[in-house]
Design a protein around this motif. Structure first.
Motif, short mmCIF file in Angstrom:
data_model
loop_
_atom_site.label_atom_id
_atom_site.label_comp_id
_atom_site.label_asym_id
_atom_site.label_seq_id
_atom_site.Cartn_x
_atom_site.Cartn_y
_atom_site.Cartn_z
N SER A 30 68.90 75.54 153.82
CA SER A 30 68.04 75.49 152.97
C SER A 30 67.78 74.28 152.18
CB SER A 30 68.00 76.41 151.74
OG SER A 30 66.90 76.65 150.98
N HIS A 31 68.87 73.56 151.88
CA HIS A 31 68.98 72.21 151.17
C HIS A 31 68.56 71.35 151.99
CE1 HIS A 31 70.10 69.12 148.55
NE2 HIS A 31 71.13 68.59 149.52
N PHE A 32 69.22 71.21 153.30
CA PHE A 32 68.89 70.21 154.32
C PHE A 32 67.52 70.28 154.66
CE2 PHE A 32 73.30 71.77 156.01
CZ PHE A 32 74.01 71.00 155.04
N VAL A 33 66.81 71.65 154.94
CA VAL A 33 65.40 71.41 155.02
C VAL A 33 64.76 71.09 153.83
CG1 VAL A 33 63.50 73.12 155.77
CG2 VAL A 33 65.83 73.18 157.15
N SER A 34 64.96 71.45 152.70
CA SER A 34 64.03 70.92 151.63
C SER A 34 64.09 69.32 151.64
CB SER A 34 64.87 71.52 150.33
OG SER A 34 64.66 72.70 150.33
N GLU A 35 65.41 68.63 151.63
CA GLU A 35 65.61 67.29 151.60
C GLU A 35 64.59 66.73 152.81
OE1 GLU A 35 67.44 64.92 149.92
OE2 GLU A 35 67.55 66.66 148.26
N ALA A 36 64.42 67.29 153.97
CA ALA A 36 63.76 66.62 155.22
C ALA A 36 62.20 66.93 154.99
CB ALA A 36 64.38 67.07 156.57
N PHE A 37 61.91 68.29 154.89
CA PHE A 37 60.56 68.53 154.74
C PHE A 37 59.91 69.03 153.44
CE2 PHE A 37 62.59 69.42 159.00
CZ PHE A 37 62.07 68.26 159.68
N GLY A 38 60.66 69.03 152.38
CA GLY A 38 60.03 69.63 151.18
C GLY A 38 60.40 70.97 150.79
N LYS A 39 60.16 71.26 149.48
CA LYS A 39 60.70 72.66 149.15
C LYS A 39 60.04 73.76 149.63
CE LYS A 39 62.24 71.01 144.57
NZ LYS A 39 62.15 71.03 143.00
N SER A 40 59.00 73.71 150.25
CA SER A 40 58.19 74.93 150.77
C SER A 40 58.74 75.36 151.97
CB SER A 40 56.58 74.52 151.07
OG SER A 40 55.93 74.15 150.14
N PHE A 41 59.20 74.43 152.76
CA PHE A 41 60.01 74.74 153.84
C PHE A 41 61.56 75.19 153.63
CE2 PHE A 41 56.76 72.05 155.61
CZ PHE A 41 56.38 72.84 156.75
N GLY A 42 62.05 74.61 152.64
CA GLY A 42 63.34 75.50 152.30
C GLY A 42 63.30 76.64 151.69
N THR A 43 62.10 76.72 151.19
CA THR A 43 62.07 78.41 150.64
C THR A 43 61.99 79.21 151.75
OG1 THR A 43 60.70 77.45 148.76
CG2 THR A 43 60.30 80.05 149.32
N VAL A 44 61.31 78.56 153.08
CA VAL A 44 61.18 79.72 154.01
C VAL A 44 62.60 80.07 154.48
CG1 VAL A 44 60.52 79.71 156.47
CG2 VAL A 44 59.03 79.06 154.73
N ILE A 45 63.62 79.00 154.51
CA ILE A 45 64.99 79.06 155.19
C ILE A 45 65.60 79.96 154.07
CG2 ILE A 45 66.94 78.01 155.68
CD1 ILE A 45 64.66 77.48 157.63
N GLY A 46 65.40 79.95 152.94
CA GLY A 46 65.83 80.84 151.86
C GLY A 46 65.51 82.27 152.15
N VAL A 53 58.97 84.33 162.80
CA VAL A 53 57.63 83.75 162.65
C VAL A 53 56.77 84.24 161.77
CG1 VAL A 53 55.41 83.32 164.00
CG2 VAL A 53 57.52 83.09 165.13
N SER A 54 56.74 85.63 161.66
CA SER A 54 55.85 86.63 160.79
C SER A 54 56.56 86.26 159.29
CB SER A 54 55.99 87.84 160.80
OG SER A 54 57.25 88.58 160.61
N VAL A 55 57.79 85.89 158.82
CA VAL A 55 58.36 85.46 157.84
C VAL A 55 57.77 84.14 157.31
CG1 VAL A 55 60.57 85.03 156.53
CG2 VAL A 55 60.38 87.07 158.15
N VAL A 56 57.54 83.45 158.10
CA VAL A 56 57.22 82.26 157.93
C VAL A 56 55.62 81.99 157.45
CG1 VAL A 56 56.46 79.77 158.95
CG2 VAL A 56 58.53 80.65 159.34
#
Length: 422
Positions: free
Chosen positions: A73-89, A399-402
């Protein structure tokens, strides 16, 4: 400001990685994989073992250069922003209430085979395991570090014991026909076996204590990936060679392998060990999941009641309640035979798959200036994206979660920007 002591050298790092990857999946997936594709499952083990190397390298390097307890979640937030990090969370959170019942059913199945429980008995046994884990987390009793070490030692012992004790019982006829369900059966089998190779990112929070992160992270991944892969492939060969996955024994193949040489006493030992492993593994996931639910609530990207904390024990009872409700729904469905072990397994596996797609994509961006990291992350992204559609219709679950998370966030932002009537 004081810093963590850089005291972890290569042998300790290898142990950490092995401990992160080896888990309850070894209790049931070798037999499940063999039941899906027969002897061809050995090829699936080899393919997923090779595919796991670049993914492990990507996670190891991200851990070294972007250390954080937030994991993928942190890696994705660093790369693409907190919204995408939230999805991974959210992906990880939803993996817990769907994945932990599988662990509980596994532990209960080992006991059920030993004591002759029927379907209802094994479901009740799984419910007892889940209730125990929820109570442990409710009262805030934390699993001590030595228990984690003990669990990993037990898993290694059971694996090696099962492999070598069953050698005299291998029969060549068990390897034919080699592909009873066709060559393409190997593809969904590879997808299921992905469960056994998750966990590389969980060493992230320890990377700040590596003596030489840049060098030892790579070496640790290579050594641990090699050791784990050899163990898994050997186990896959022995499950097939002994025919321990046939006759409804797929989920308890390890017990049957040991029982071939040591009879019921051996089965008792394996069953007790499987129960202990199941409880410890389930406890770790529930503890992490309930706290992720709390964190998402605090970030206002989850319902407010997810963040409820018990006034006396200071435990995240909102997250535990959410997880417990899904436990109850899924076990009821299993009891009524609306769901089975086999139909439940793909759901958490799909969210784990999606999580690692996000991690690989983050690696492509964050490791672009590191030669090995760039190649490993690109290979990981191609492999995970390539295998993802072969999960079948269950691939629609993450995909539905996203979609739901982004709709939730969009609706929340719209609500916040609407001015109040004076």
């Amino acid at each position: 400001m004081s810093q963590l002591q850089k005291s972890l050298r290569l042998p300790q790092i290898i142990s950490l990685y092995i401990g992160a990857v080896l888990g309850s999946g070894v209790l049931f997936l070798p037999g499940v994989a063999a039941s899906m594709s027969g002897p061809l499952s050995i090829v699936s083990w080899i393919v997923i073992s090779l595919a796991a190397v670049p993914l492990a390298l990507t996670m190891g390097l991200l851990s070294a250069f972007y250390p954080s307890s937030g994991g993928v979640s942190h890696f994705v937030s660093e790369a693409f922003g907190k919204s995408f990090g939230t999805v991974i969370g959210w992906m990880f959170l939803l993996s817990v209430p769907t994945g932990v019942p599988i662990i509980a059913l596994t532990g209960s199945s080992y006991l059920g085979q030993l004591f002759g429980w029927g379907h209802s008995g094994m479901v009740l046994g799984a419910a007892a395991i889940l209730a125990t884990v929820l109570m442990i987390n409710f009262f805030g009793v934390k699993t001590m570090g030595f228990i984690q070490t003990l669990v990993i030692s037990l898993i290694l012992f059971v694996l090696l014991f099962a492999i070598f004790s069953s050698l005299p019982h291998v029969k060549t006829e068990h390897f034919t026909p080699f592909a009873p369900n066709g060559i393409w059966a190997a593809v969904p089998t590879i997808g299921i076996l992905f469960w056994c190779f998750i966990g590389w990112e969980s060493v992230t929070h320890m990377s700040g204590e590596f003596n030489d992160p840049g060098k030892d992270a790579l070496k640790g991944v290579f050594w641990s990936a090699g050791i784990v892969s050899v163990l898994y492939i050997m186990l896959g060969v022995m499950v097939v060679g002994t025919g321990s996955y046939t006759g409804g024994m797929a989920e308890t193949a390890l017990s049957h392998m040991v029982q071939l040489s040591f009879g019921k006493p051996g089965a008792i030992g394996v069953s007790i060990t499987a129960l202990f492993i199941s409880i410890a593994s389930a406890n770790a996931y529930v503890s992490a999941g309930s706290r992720i639910a709390y964190t998402l609530s605090q970030q206002r990207v989850a319902p407010r009641w997810f963040g409820t904390v018990h006034s006396n024990y200071k435990t995240p009872i909102g997250g535990l309640l959410f997880i417990g409700i899904i436990f109850a729904v899924l076990l009821t469905a299993v009891h009524l035979r609306w769901l089975s072990f086999e139909t439940l397994l793909p759901f958490p596996n799909a969210t784990y798959f999606a999580t690692y797609i996000g991690g690989a994509a983050a690696g492509v961006k964050l490791l672009k200036n590191h030669k090995i990291g760039r190649i490993a992350s690109m290979a990981s992204l191609v492999l995970t994206l390539g295998f993802f559609p072969f999960l079948g219709w269950v691939a629609l679950y993450p995909v539905s979660v996203v979609l739901i998370v982004f709709i939730w966030n969009a609706k929340k932002k719209t609500t916040q920007t609407v001015p109040l009537n004076s």
